[in-house]
Motif scaffolding. Structure first.
Motif, PDB file in Angstrom:
ATOM      1  N   THR A   1     -16.773  33.393 -44.492  1.00 38.74           N
ATOM      2  CA  THR A   1     -15.868  33.614 -45.628  1.00 38.74           C
ATOM      3  C   THR A   1     -14.505  32.967 -45.372  1.00 38.74           C
ATOM      4  O   THR A   1     -13.905  32.351 -46.271  1.00 38.74           O
ATOM      5  CB  THR A   1     -15.687  35.125 -45.863  1.00 38.74           C
ATOM      6  N   ALA A   2     -14.020  33.096 -44.106  1.00 43.04           N
ATOM      7  CA  ALA A   2     -12.714  32.513 -43.773  1.00 43.04           C
ATOM      8  C   ALA A   2     -12.756  30.991 -43.839  1.00 43.04           C
ATOM      9  O   ALA A   2     -11.799  30.344 -44.303  1.00 43.04           O
ATOM     10  CB  ALA A   2     -12.289  32.970 -42.383  1.00 43.04           C
ATOM     11  N   LEU A   3     -13.859  30.391 -43.395  1.00 45.30           N
ATOM     12  CA  LEU A   3     -13.983  28.926 -43.449  1.00 45.30           C
ATOM     13  C   LEU A   3     -14.047  28.419 -44.885  1.00 45.30           C
ATOM     14  O   LEU A   3     -13.544  27.325 -45.200  1.00 45.30           O
ATOM     15  CB  LEU A   3     -15.233  28.479 -42.678  1.00 45.30           C
ATOM     16  N   ASP A   4     -14.698  29.218 -45.760  1.00 47.64           N
ATOM     17  CA  ASP A   4     -14.819  28.802 -47.163  1.00 47.64           C
ATOM     18  C   ASP A   4     -13.458  28.719 -47.837  1.00 47.64           C
ATOM     19  O   ASP A   4     -13.303  28.028 -48.871  1.00 47.64           O
ATOM     20  CB  ASP A   4     -15.711  29.793 -47.928  1.00 47.64           C
ATOM     21  N   GLY A   5     -12.455  29.400 -47.282  1.00 54.61           N
ATOM     22  CA  GLY A   5     -11.122  29.367 -47.879  1.00 54.61           C
ATOM     23  C   GLY A   5     -10.284  28.178 -47.443  1.00 54.61           C
ATOM     24  O   GLY A   5      -9.136  28.046 -47.885  1.00 54.61           O
ATOM     25  N   LEU A   6     -10.815  27.305 -46.550  1.00 54.43           N
ATOM     26  CA  LEU A   6     -10.066  26.140 -46.066  1.00 54.43           C
ATOM     27  C   LEU A   6     -10.440  24.890 -46.862  1.00 54.43           C
ATOM     28  O   LEU A   6     -11.530  24.791 -47.427  1.00 54.43           O
ATOM     29  CB  LEU A   6     -10.371  25.904 -44.583  1.00 54.43           C
ATOM     30  N   ASP A   7      -9.523  23.932 -46.855  1.00 54.14           N
ATOM     31  CA  ASP A   7      -9.866  22.632 -47.439  1.00 54.14           C
ATOM     32  C   ASP A   7     -10.812  21.903 -46.498  1.00 54.14           C
ATOM     33  O   ASP A   7     -10.980  22.287 -45.345  1.00 54.14           O
ATOM     34  CB  ASP A   7      -8.592  21.807 -47.701  1.00 54.14           C
TER      35      ASP A   7
ATOM     36  N   GLU B   1     -19.217  49.544 -33.482  1.00 58.63           N
ATOM     37  CA  GLU B   1     -18.273  48.472 -33.165  1.00 58.63           C
ATOM     38  C   GLU B   1     -19.004  47.144 -32.972  1.00 58.63           C
ATOM     39  O   GLU B   1     -18.533  46.092 -33.416  1.00 58.63           O
ATOM     40  CB  GLU B   1     -17.485  48.832 -31.910  1.00 58.63           C
ATOM     41  N   ALA B   2     -20.154  47.184 -32.277  1.00 63.08           N
ATOM     42  CA  ALA B   2     -20.928  45.958 -32.057  1.00 63.08           C
ATOM     43  C   ALA B   2     -21.436  45.388 -33.375  1.00 63.08           C
ATOM     44  O   ALA B   2     -21.422  44.166 -33.595  1.00 63.08           O
ATOM     45  CB  ALA B   2     -22.099  46.253 -31.119  1.00 63.08           C
ATOM     46  N   ARG B   3     -21.871  46.290 -34.255  1.00 60.46           N
ATOM     47  CA  ARG B   3     -22.352  45.828 -35.565  1.00 60.46           C
ATOM     48  C   ARG B   3     -21.214  45.197 -36.361  1.00 60.46           C
ATOM     49  O   ARG B   3     -21.404  44.173 -37.035  1.00 60.46           O
ATOM     50  CB  ARG B   3     -22.948  47.021 -36.314  1.00 60.46           C
ATOM     51  N   ALA B   4     -20.027  45.812 -36.269  1.00 60.95           N
ATOM     52  CA  ALA B   4     -18.871  45.259 -36.986  1.00 60.95           C
ATOM     53  C   ALA B   4     -18.491  43.888 -36.426  1.00 60.95           C
ATOM     54  O   ALA B   4     -18.149  42.970 -37.185  1.00 60.95           O
ATOM     55  CB  ALA B   4     -17.696  46.222 -36.884  1.00 60.95           C
ATOM     56  N   ARG B   5     -18.565  43.746 -35.082  1.00 58.90           N
ATOM     57  CA  ARG B   5     -18.248  42.432 -34.482  1.00 58.90           C
ATOM     58  C   ARG B   5     -19.252  41.372 -34.917  1.00 58.90           C
ATOM     59  O   ARG B   5     -18.882  40.223 -35.204  1.00 58.90           O
ATOM     60  CB  ARG B   5     -18.226  42.549 -32.960  1.00 58.90           C
ATOM     61  N   ASP B   6     -20.521  41.755 -34.957  1.00 59.52           N
ATOM     62  CA  ASP B   6     -21.551  40.786 -35.367  1.00 59.52           C
ATOM     63  C   ASP B   6     -21.341  40.339 -36.810  1.00 59.52           C
ATOM     64  O   ASP B   6     -21.478  39.150 -37.140  1.00 59.52           O
ATOM     65  CB  ASP B   6     -22.947  41.406 -35.209  1.00 59.52           C
ATOM     66  N   THR B   7     -21.018  41.316 -37.659  1.00 60.33           N
ATOM     67  CA  THR B   7     -20.775  40.983 -39.072  1.00 60.33           C
ATOM     68  C   THR B   7     -19.560  40.084 -39.211  1.00 60.33           C
ATOM     69  O   THR B   7     -19.561  39.109 -39.981  1.00 60.33           O
ATOM     70  CB  THR B   7     -20.573  42.270 -39.890  1.00 60.33           C
ATOM     71  N   MET B   8     -18.505  40.403 -38.471  1.00 59.42           N
ATOM     72  CA  MET B   8     -17.292  39.587 -38.519  1.00 59.42           C
ATOM     73  C   MET B   8     -17.552  38.180 -38.002  1.00 59.42           C
ATOM     74  O   MET B   8     -17.009  37.197 -38.534  1.00 59.42           O
ATOM     75  CB  MET B   8     -16.195  40.258 -37.704  1.00 59.42           C
ATOM     76  N   ALA B   9     -18.385  38.078 -36.948  1.00 62.26           N
ATOM     77  CA  ALA B   9     -18.657  36.762 -36.352  1.00 62.26           C
ATOM     78  C   ALA B   9     -19.523  35.897 -37.244  1.00 62.26           C
ATOM     79  O   ALA B   9     -19.536  34.671 -37.084  1.00 62.26           O
ATOM     80  CB  ALA B   9     -19.340  36.952 -34.993  1.00 62.26           C
ATOM     81  N   SER B  10     -20.246  36.497 -38.161  1.00 66.06           N
ATOM     82  CA  SER B  10     -21.112  35.702 -39.037  1.00 66.06           C
ATOM     83  C   SER B  10     -20.510  35.612 -40.441  1.00 66.06           C
ATOM     84  O   SER B  10     -19.922  34.598 -40.823  1.00 66.06           O
ATOM     85  CB  SER B  10     -22.518  36.313 -39.085  1.00 66.06           C
ATOM     86  N   ASP B  11     -20.634  36.678 -41.204  1.00 66.61           N
ATOM     87  CA  ASP B  11     -20.161  36.655 -42.592  1.00 66.61           C
ATOM     88  C   ASP B  11     -18.649  36.487 -42.677  1.00 66.61           C
ATOM     89  O   ASP B  11     -18.135  35.788 -43.566  1.00 66.61           O
ATOM     90  CB  ASP B  11     -20.570  37.953 -43.305  1.00 66.61           C
TER      91      ASP B  11
END
Length: 306
Positions: free
Chosen positions: A243-249, A229-239
């Motif tokens: 990825t989500a920011l790259d989808g914004l104008d 779970e910690a590894r998944a949170r770290d991945t979500m917090a970084s990559d």
């Protein structure tokens, strides 16, 4: 062979399992063997592997097991279990008994009977085995009786019958008599004076969970599920965030970054709605609307990424 042993079969005297008092009464009625009979049956077993002769040797000494088992009732274990373990020791003794050594079976079997009972007691009197080395085993089976002797002597001298701990002189005396180290006496006294503590006591009488040592011993940081779970949170917090920011104008991305992902030199948060509104020449409400829309878009992107 005597008529007492020839008829009836002594095995028939043992009652069905389940009634310990009847069993003890029955074995105490078993006929005793003379020296000549014992030698005869032992040689039949040794030379001819005569199982019936072995049975007669065992049956005639069952009362010895019952007598020895009574000496170990103070450890809180069932009398029947002690007798059962002692019977195992008796059978081992009969199997190894040599009639040409000039020793009666009763003397030879005593060692094997006690050895089996000792092993059973050490394994079962506590949840955690309290004696493993030879010195510890010697202390385990002598400490209680010697301590009672010291208490009796103390009561006779100064009338103190409630003292539980050993004095320095008593520890030295016990170590000398048993030929063990003084530190071994102290350690075994500490082990025996403490009781078992359940790691996980489970629900209490009122149905509520009780907290035991297991709650404090468990290292949740190394628990596999927690690590994943910690590894998944770290991945979500970084990559994931990237990825989500790259989808914004560009404007929506800057608003989100300035509001939530940047920290000022003084440690305070990012820019306020009014600061961003002044920077873009729009109202603070418009900045809030752009921020809300960007957050919804990022949330969907993070869900897809996960």
């Amino acid at each position: 062979m005597s008529t007492a042993l020839a008829a009836p079969n002594p095995w028939s005297l043992v009652p069905p399992l389940g009634n310990l008092d009847a069993y003890i009464s029955a074995v105490n009625r078993m006929p005793m063997l003379t020296l000549e009979q014992e030698q005869q049956f032992a040689r039949q077993l040794k030379n001819d592997n005569d199982v019936d002769a072995a049975g007669k040797l065992v049956m005639s000494h069952l009362r010895l097991v019952v007598s020895v088992a009574r000496q170990y009732l103070g450890y809180g274990l069932p009398h029947g279990d002690l007798i059962q373990e002692g019977n195992v020791g008796l059978m081992k003794a009969v199997k190894r008994f040599d009639p040409d050594q000039g020793v009666r079976l009763v003397s030879y079997a005593l060692h094997w009977i006690k050895a089996e009972m000792h092993e059973y007691i050490l394994k079962n009197c506590r949840m955690v085995k309290v004696a493993t080395t030879k010195a510890q085993r010697k202390l385990f089976f002598n400490l209680r009786s010697m301590k009672q002797g010291f208490k009796s002597d103390s009561a006779a001298i100064d009338g103190d019958t409630h003292r539980d701990t050993l004095s320095a002189a008593e520890i030295d005396s016990m170590a000398t008599q048993l030929k063990v180290k003084r530190e071994d006496v102290i350690e075994m006294e500490t082990r025996l004076s403490g009781g078992d503590v359940m790691l996980d006591p489970g629900p209490s009488d009122d149905g509520e969970d009780s907290f035991g040592p297991i709650a404090y011993l468990a290292d949740t940081h190394q628990e596999p599920t927690a690590l994943l779970e910690a590894r998944a949170r770290d991945t979500m917090a970084s990559d994931g965030i990237r990825t989500a920011l790259d989808g914004l104008d560009d404007r929506s991305r800057r608003i989100v970054e300035e509001r939530w992902l940047k920290v000022q030199d003084d440690g305070s948060g990012g820019m306020t709605l009014h600061e961003l509104a002044a920077d873009y020449g729009v109202s603070a409400e418009r900045i809030r609307q752009i921020e809300t829309a960007a957050m919804k878009k990022m949330k969907k992107a993070l869900t897809d990424y996960a």
